[in-house]
Enzyme design. Structure first.
Site, short mmCIF file in Angstrom:
data_model
loop_
_atom_site.label_atom_id
_atom_site.label_comp_id
_atom_site.label_asym_id
_atom_site.label_seq_id
_atom_site.Cartn_x
_atom_site.Cartn_y
_atom_site.Cartn_z
N ASP A 67 0.80 -1.22 0.00
CA ASP A 67 0.00 0.00 0.00
C ASP A 67 0.83 1.27 0.00
OD1 ASP A 67 0.89 -0.57 2.56
OD2 ASP A 67 -1.08 -1.11 3.30
N ASN A 136 -7.88 -3.42 14.08
CA ASN A 136 -9.27 -3.65 13.68
C ASN A 136 -9.38 -4.79 12.66
OD1 ASN A 136 -8.25 -2.55 11.36
ND2 ASN A 136 -9.62 -0.78 11.30
N HIS A 138 -7.50 -5.14 9.93
CA HIS A 138 -7.16 -4.86 8.54
C HIS A 138 -5.88 -5.58 8.12
CE1 HIS A 138 -4.90 -0.94 9.80
NE2 HIS A 138 -4.01 -1.84 9.50
N GLU A 143 -9.77 -2.28 5.06
CA GLU A 143 -10.42 -2.01 6.34
C GLU A 143 -11.68 -2.89 6.49
OE1 GLU A 143 -8.89 -0.37 8.49
OE2 GLU A 143 -8.33 1.66 7.93
C1 F6R Z 1 1.37 -1.77 6.18
C2 F6R Z 1 0.01 -2.25 6.24
C3 F6R Z 1 -0.76 -2.37 7.49
C4 F6R Z 1 0.07 -2.76 8.72
C5 F6R Z 1 -0.81 -2.84 9.96
C6 F6R Z 1 -0.01 -3.17 11.20
O1 F6R Z 1 1.86 -1.78 4.85
O2 F6R Z 1 -0.50 -2.54 5.21
O3 F6R Z 1 -1.77 -3.33 7.30
O4 F6R Z 1 0.70 -3.98 8.49
O5 F6R Z 1 -1.45 -1.61 10.15
O6 F6R Z 1 0.88 -2.12 11.44
P1 F6R Z 1 1.98 -2.18 12.58
O7 F6R Z 1 2.98 -3.21 12.18
O8 F6R Z 1 2.59 -0.79 12.59
O9 F6R Z 1 1.28 -2.51 13.85
#
Ligand code: F6R
Length: 242
Positions: A67, A136, A138, A143
């Site tokens: 992303d 959440n 994702h 989301e």
């Molecule tokens: C990052 C992404 C997100 C993260 C998720 C967890 O490219 O796509 O899905 O992997 O938000 O983030 P952290 O590792 O910061 O807890």
């Protein structure tokens, strides 16, 4: 889904790096699906270490990121382009033309999504996908409520995701409101998925994932139950330990 419990984030990072190095040694031109955020940072550090020790070369590896924020220039320190550069790409021998990250500043974002799908379609061969877990549920920036059959699309980030990511910015109001993300359909087409889950803040999310009995769009990570080979690497804190 398999689960490997690691003592802490360092051990988890070493285990994840070993999976990646092993995939590259079996297929030097394999495709790595990469994530940003806090959790994979140790894995990237470990990969750089192993590269410096001559244990792995990324010369033929191709990468595709999950992303990118909409509206952040590549030079912006908070763009995922810069994150990848800073934390991995500038330290290894990967070729620039083999790196794929969505362009969040594209004039026409729908066209950018199609361009990204086309890039993905051209990346043949074994693909190992790294994922983090959002509180959440994702995965990527898919989301809650995202249909499972979407390909690359733009998404409005939820309040909880913007809050969680505010730590990287000066304040929450600077967190972009939307992002481009690879869709769940393409995440699922990876051959192997490594879901990295660390820290007490992820305990509830991991529990929800483990206790759900079927994929549910309300908690996107549950779709991984449908995938042929997802390995969860969790540290003890994420599993509710001290
Ligand atoms: C990052 C992404 C997100 C993260 C998720 C967890 O490219 O796509 O899905 O992997 O938000 O983030 P952290 O590792 O910061 O807890």
């Amino acid at each position: 889904m398999e689960m490997i419990t690691c003592a802490d984030l360092d051990a988890l990072s070493r285990t994840a790096a070993s999976f990646i190095v092993d995939a590259i040694s079996k297929q030097p031109s394999c495709v790595l699906g990469l994530a940003t955020g806090s959790t994979p940072l140790g894995t990237y550090r470990e990969l750089i270490k192993r590269f410096n020790h001559g244990e792995v070369s990324f010369n033929n590896v191709r990468t595709i990121n999950l992303d990118e924020y909409v509206g952040l220039e590549k030079q912006d320190p908070n763009s995922y382009y810069q994150y990848m550069n800073r934390n991995l790409f500038s330290h290894i021998d990967i070729r620039r033309e083999n790196i794929h990250i969505p362009d969040g500043t594209a004039g026409d974002l729908s066209l950018e999504c199609i361009r990204y799908d086309n890039s993905l379609d051209r990346l043949d061969g074994f693909r190992l996908q790294i994922l983090g877990l959002g509180r959440n549920g994702h995965i990527g920036f898919n989301e809650p409520g995202t249909p499972f059959d979407l390909r690359t699309h733009t998404v409005r980030l939820t309040e909880s995701t913007r809050k969680a990511n505010a730590r990287f910015f000066k304040n929450e109001s600077q967190v972009p409101e939307s992002a481009i993300t690879m869709g769940i359909q393409d995440i699922l087409s990876a051959d192997v998925i490594l879901l990295l889950v660390a820290g007490a803040s992820k305990e509830q999310a991991l529990k929800t994932l483990m206790e759900s009995d079927r994929p549910d769009e309300k908690f996107p990570a549950t779709v991984l139950k449908r995938h042929k080979r997802t390995i969860i690497l969790a540290d003890r804190k994420a599993r509710g330990g001290a």
